[in-house]
Design an enzyme around this catalytic site. Structure first.
Site, short mmCIF file in Angstrom:
data_model
loop_
_atom_site.label_atom_id
_atom_site.label_comp_id
_atom_site.label_asym_id
_atom_site.label_seq_id
_atom_site.Cartn_x
_atom_site.Cartn_y
_atom_site.Cartn_z
CB SER A 195 56.97 -40.59 35.23
OG SER A 195 56.33 -39.67 36.11
CE LYS A 196 55.41 -38.18 28.06
NZ LYS A 196 54.58 -39.39 28.02
NE ARG A 197 53.88 -38.96 38.45
CZ ARG A 197 54.63 -39.13 39.51
NH1 ARG A 197 54.63 -38.26 40.47
NH2 ARG A 197 55.42 -40.20 39.61
#
Ligand code: GLU
Length: 508
Positions: free
Chosen positions: A269-271
């Site tokens: 994910s963006k994390r």
């Protein structure tokens, strides 16, 4: 796969994005595999826009998805025409125009077809009309929860024969107590012992289909032979199997691909970093490197095979469904960076120069092609990301240098000694007749020798004087690319700057 792919079966795979967001790593991996399979077997790769969820529609998403695919070099054989794209998204201004025999390739433009199939299912008794209101469904759900039953539609309208002219949805009759299985080409046999699904909606009251109906109708109508999608879609497969069965249609081969994970083992994910394709592009990655890495995130070349870098032709020639991994795989940004460096080094020089020019321009640096050409080979072998180019070469193209004196005096030599080094260097460079890399090197190597200084320290001083910064391409090549006049001018400037700073410090 011998039984599903042979010379008689034409491989047709598809990419079916919903324009609810932008193209990200997971989506590209899935569709890259679908594309590889089509290319491997001389088949067709179809693009279909799944835009029936108009509430989540993001204007501009279609265009950005198509541009990202184009950048990646994933080419499309059949898909929406320019007109279909424009109708799908009025903000669309691109020039893509695919077309093909099974259009329209945009779901919101195929509404009549879904309706027709839904009606047929009602006629055949596999589906029924339901006019339960949202309030009734809510009440039903609350009662189920109170009884600690799993919530879901009770099937109240199954036997009610709701007339066609009342506001209604069409639901699929899900058989109870029936076991269903799927022979997935990647995951193997998946069995659903008792289908816990409740009668799913196929057609909504506004006439729009749900994903289940639209995807089955389109995959059938567009003659898709292999459905590749992420494993998060597995739970929807029983409904699709029932639909194929009810309609008497041949099922495509399903290939549910394992998830893409971040380095911490959680779903990517963006994390974890950039996941949008356009961000990779902005950060200086090459499409080839990204695809090469994605090839290995979920596929392997076979036991004992160590090869990691594959040309496009090799990827196509070697890709097989059998070697898709069953388990989730990790997307490593470190490995991508390394791979990008390999691709940059292997790039033909002419292309590197073009790419370098483009990133410099993006960074506001107007390059002089002659100078860039002189230095390009040394930059090409040193960087991992194209975006490192501007900082490395800007010293060649700016008039005024900001010199990092802090580093010069700390990592190099104190002001007095720096001055000495620069004065001797200036004298020596002015004395050179033939300004070649080897001559520059020979001459400047005499400087630390004569002054009895460490070579490294003296060169930090010279480097910062002529380029302003500590990290550059190799020193002698950098001086050569600058040219004699500019190199001399810069040495003089540095001497003057240090002198004036120095005197000021002494006076103070
Ligand atoms: N439209 C779905 C999505 O956006 C595609 C699912 C499928 O491939 O069947 O992910």
């Amino acid at each position: 796969m011998a039984d599903t792919i042979d010379s008689k079966n034409i491989v047709r795979t598809r990419f079916a994005p919903s324009p609810t967001g932008f193209l990200h790593v997971g989506g590209v991996r899935t569709n890259f595999y679908a594309w590889l399979l089509a290319r491997r077997f001389g088949g067709k790769f179809v693009l279909r826009i799944e835009d029936t969820d108009r509430e989540r529609f993001v204007p501009g998403a279609v265009q950005s998805i198509l541009e990202d695919l184009q950048w990646l070099g994933i080419d499309i054989d059949e898909g929406p025409t320019a007109e279909e794209l424009k109708r799908c998204d009025p903000t669309y201004t691109g020039s893509f125009n695919y077309g093909g025999p099974y259009g329209p390739y945009v779901q919101s433009q195929r509404i009549e077809r879904y309706k027709e199939v839904a009606e047929r299912l009602v006629e055949m008794g596999y589906a029924y009309r339901c006019d339960c209101t949202p309030e009734m469904l809510k009440k039903e759900r609350e009662e189920q929860m109170a009884r600690r039953e799993p919530p879901g539609y009770s099937g109240y309208c199954r036997t009610r024969n709701v007339p066609a002219d009342t506001k209604h949805v069409i639901r699929l009759k899900i058989p109870e107590r029936e076991s269903i299985y799927l022979d997935d080409a990647v995951k193997g046999r998946i069995v659903w012992d008792k289908i816990s699904l409740r009668d799913t909606v196929l057609l909504k009251s506004d006439g729009f289909p749900t994903y289940h109906l639209a995807v089955v109708v389109d995959d059938h109508d567009m003659k898709i032979s292999h459905v590749m999608r992420g494993e998060e879609w597995i739970s929807t497969a029983p409904v699709h199997i029932l639909l194929y069965r009810a309609l008497g249609w041949k099922m495509p081969v399903f290939c549910h691909l394992p998830s893409v994970l971040g380095q911490d083992g959680k779903k990517l994910s963006k994390r974890h970093g950039a996941t949008n394709i356009s961000a990779f592009r902005r950060e200086g990655y090459l499409p080839e490197a990204l695809l090469n890495l994605l090839l290995l995130v979920g596929w392997n070349p076979g036991e004992g095979e160590e090869q990691e870098i594959f040309t496009r032709e090799e990827m196509i020639r070697r890709f097989t469904i059998e070697n898709i991994n069953k388990a989730a795989a990790v997307f490593s940004y470190d490995k991508l960076k390394w791979m990008n460096g390999v691709y940059i080094r292997n790039m033909p020089q002419e292309r590197f120069i073009k790419e370098a020019e483009a990133v410099c321009l993006d960074a506001g640096i107007q390059v002089d092609e002659h100078r860039l050409r002189d230095i390009a080979p040394y930059v090409q072998e040193r960087i991992k990301l194209l975006t490192e180019v501007p900082d490395m070469v800007k010293f060649l193209f700016v008039e005024e240098l900001e010199r990092d004196y802090g580093t010069m005096f700390k990592k190099g030599l104190p002001p007095d000694m720096s001055l000495k080094v620069l004065r001797v260097s200036l004298e020596k460079l002015e004395g050179i007749e033939d300004f070649t890399v080897s001559r520059i090197e020979e001459t400047l190597r005499e400087v630390p020798q004569e002054l009895d200084l460490k070579v490294g320290k003296a060169f930090v001083v010279i480097r910062i004087a002529v380029t302003g910064q500590k990290v550059t391409p190799p020193l002698f090549e950098s001086i050569y690319a600058l040219g004699r006049e500019t190199a001399i001018k810069r040495l003089k400037e540095a001497i003057e700057e240090i002198e004036s700073e120095h005197y000021r410090a002494k006076e103070g």
